[in-house]
Design an enzyme around this catalytic site. Structure first.
Site, mmCIF file in Angstrom:
data_model
loop_
_atom_site.group_PDB
_atom_site.id
_atom_site.type_symbol
_atom_site.label_atom_id
_atom_site.label_comp_id
_atom_site.label_asym_id
_atom_site.label_seq_id
_atom_site.Cartn_x
_atom_site.Cartn_y
_atom_site.Cartn_z
ATOM 1 N N HIS A 75 37.923 -12.172 -39.878
ATOM 2 C CA HIS A 75 36.501 -11.859 -40.058
ATOM 3 C C HIS A 75 36.284 -11.723 -41.562
ATOM 4 O O HIS A 75 36.494 -10.682 -42.160
ATOM 5 C CB HIS A 75 36.126 -10.538 -39.391
ATOM 6 C CG HIS A 75 36.103 -10.568 -37.902
ATOM 7 N ND1 HIS A 75 35.254 -11.370 -37.171
ATOM 8 C CD2 HIS A 75 36.844 -9.883 -37.006
ATOM 9 C CE1 HIS A 75 35.449 -11.160 -35.881
ATOM 10 N NE2 HIS A 75 36.423 -10.275 -35.749
ATOM 11 N N GLU B 31 39.744 -14.501 -34.698
ATOM 12 C CA GLU B 31 38.335 -14.084 -34.563
ATOM 13 C C GLU B 31 37.502 -14.551 -35.763
ATOM 14 O O GLU B 31 36.683 -13.856 -36.303
ATOM 15 C CB GLU B 31 38.250 -12.552 -34.440
ATOM 16 C CG GLU B 31 39.080 -11.982 -33.310
ATOM 17 C CD GLU B 31 38.951 -10.488 -33.169
ATOM 18 O OE1 GLU B 31 37.983 -9.912 -33.695
ATOM 19 O OE2 GLU B 31 39.819 -9.863 -32.511
ATOM 20 N N ASP C 38 34.964 -15.747 -38.400
ATOM 21 C CA ASP C 38 33.556 -16.035 -38.661
ATOM 22 C C ASP C 38 33.318 -15.889 -40.164
ATOM 23 O O ASP C 38 34.007 -15.132 -40.854
ATOM 24 C CB ASP C 38 32.579 -15.173 -37.843
ATOM 25 C CG ASP C 38 32.992 -13.711 -37.667
ATOM 26 O OD1 ASP C 38 32.621 -13.134 -36.625
ATOM 27 O OD2 ASP C 38 33.685 -13.172 -38.547
ATOM 28 N N GLU D 72 44.434 -3.943 -33.759
ATOM 29 C CA GLU D 72 44.054 -3.071 -34.878
ATOM 30 C C GLU D 72 44.780 -1.725 -34.887
ATOM 31 O O GLU D 72 44.171 -0.653 -34.866
ATOM 32 C CB GLU D 72 42.531 -2.873 -34.888
ATOM 33 C CG GLU D 72 41.782 -4.184 -34.987
ATOM 34 C CD GLU D 72 40.267 -4.045 -34.879
ATOM 35 O OE1 GLU D 72 39.743 -2.946 -35.054
ATOM 36 O OE2 GLU D 72 39.611 -5.073 -34.592
ATOM 37 N N ASN E 79 47.484 -7.961 -33.006
ATOM 38 C CA ASN E 79 46.287 -8.531 -33.604
ATOM 39 C C ASN E 79 45.688 -7.527 -34.591
ATOM 40 O O ASN E 79 45.537 -6.353 -34.262
ATOM 41 C CB ASN E 79 45.275 -8.839 -32.485
ATOM 42 C CG ASN E 79 44.136 -9.731 -32.917
ATOM 43 O OD1 ASN E 79 44.357 -10.750 -33.557
ATOM 44 N ND2 ASN E 79 42.924 -9.342 -32.581
#
Ligand code: G3I
Length: 360
Positions: free
Chosen positions: A239, A268, A270, A160, A203
């Site tokens: 996400h 990641e 979800d 990030e 990432n």
């Protein structure tokens, strides 16, 4: 009457423990088997103290492990040069015993508990903060990446770097504020020196949802490559908590990464059930969305894996995140809180099976 009551209680309590933990047609372990047949990783993030249920599901159903927190700088190091590797050592041993790839997450992150609490004080006390940070970053990367050289296949070296919803560096990031963009060069070069075989990722979060952020991320990667920084892959965290994924958009983003000669991973994933609350069958809509995300990765040769950010709906960061805690339980994962596979599990298995079939 008493017998009936006792039987009902027993079924309710024992049911999830003795009934098959997989829907019809998908015996336990089907997901990992389908992923291996397709040659793309099905990954899962696990925190440092998984329950027995979570361990059983992770080792049975997934081919790749990310430690949700145990390899971050703050949990690892309580003071300069002082490390406690107990938790990651146990987890990586477990992953290897179960034939799982390990993704290292994450060496340098400017948010939350990314930087160790003592870092700010160290830099404030330094005559030359930039030189001191460079020294500390090199020590951190050589210590951590060096310890697991040959055992951790991929690293999220920098996590990030960009601002939340923009395409430029986050000015609040202590690494950027102290060193400027070259902090990323330093991070990747130190990690590469510590384990030349490791596949090194940049990432990022929300880039898959915010076009200006994705463009900024690609521009950053192009600058790094132009400086011969050893970046080997780009991770899109996936996400999706603001809107459902669009398969074509995501596939095009993965292809853009591939066009730079880099690997891609969805790191990641979800999908909170609230994204699908207007659907007649939200769980079926969530399943379709999961299938779309995996299919997008499976359609791009450079995409080597998709990791879901947790094992089961009973343990998700989204239920404590300020933007999504009001919708708790978010139920964003492939298994429900009792460890039963949801329709999304079947959709992901079918995406892997379709990809494997297409390769034949
Ligand atoms: O381990 C300590 C425990 O000793 C202490 O008692 C407890 C109470 O403060 O905190 C525990 O640490 C927590 C840690 O999770 C382990 O549970 C931290 O406070 C908490 O901030 C940390 O949250 C993690 C968050 O990153 C910040 O590191 C979440 O679990 C994790 O899911 C989340 O994951 C991030 C990725 O690393 C990067 N991408 C975004 C994603 C979601 O924020």
């Amino acid at each position: 009457m008493r017998f009936i009551f006792m039987s009902v209680c027993a079924a309710f309590v024992l049911g999830p423990l003795i009934l098959p933990a997989a829907p019809k047609g998908y015996p336990p372990g089907t997901l990992a088997e389908a992923a291996r047949a397709a040659g793309v990783h099905a990954g899962v993030a696990v925190d440092h103290a998984p329950s027995d249920m979570q361990r059983k599901i992770a080792e049975r159903e997934f081919t790749s492990l990310t430690l949700e927190n145990a390899l971050k700088w703050s949990p690892l190091s309580s003071a300069v040069g002082r490390y406690d590797f107990t938790r990651p050592d146990l987890a990586i041993d477990w992953a290897e015993q179960n034939g799982m790839r390990v993704r290292g997450h994450t060496l340098f992150w400017g948010r939350m508990n990314g930087p160790p609490p003592w870092l700010e004080g160290e830099l404030a006390a330094a005559e030359d903060p930039a030189a001191r940070l460079t020294e500390l970053m090199r020590l951190h990367a050589s210590t951590v990446v060096g310890r697991y050289a040959g055992r951790i296949e991929q690293w999220d070296v920098v996590n990030e770097p960009l601002s939340a919803f923009g395409g430029n560096h986050d000015p609040q990031n202590i690494f950027f504020a102290t060193l400027g963009e070259p902090y990323i060069d330093i991070a990747f070069e130190a990690a590469h020196a510590a384990d030349p075989a490791a596949v090194l990722f940049l990432n990022e979060t929300l880039a898959e949802l915010v076009p200006v952020k994705f463009d900024g991320l690609m521009a950053l990667v192009e600058r790094l490559l132009a400086r011969d920084v050893p970046v080997h892959g780009v991770g899109l965290q996936a996400h999706f908590y603001t809107r459902p994924p669009e398969r074509d958009t995501l596939q095009a983003q993965l292809e853009r990464i591939e066009s730079l000669g880099l690997y891609a991973e969805l790191t990641e994933l979800d999908l909170p059930l609230s994204l699908f609350k207007k659907e007649s069958d939200p769980l079926a809509a969530q399943a379709r969305a999961y299938g779309d995300v995996f299919a997008a990765c499976l359609a791009v040769p450079a995409c080597t894996g998709v990791t879901v950010w947790g094992v089961d709906d009973g343990d998700t960061w989204l239920d404590n995140f300020f933007l999504t805690e009001r919708q708790a339980p978010n139920r964003p994962l492939l298994f429900d809180k009792l460890g039963w596979p949801k329709p999304a599990y079947g959709a992901v298995v079918e995406a892997f099976r379709a990809a494997a079939q297409a390769k034949r």
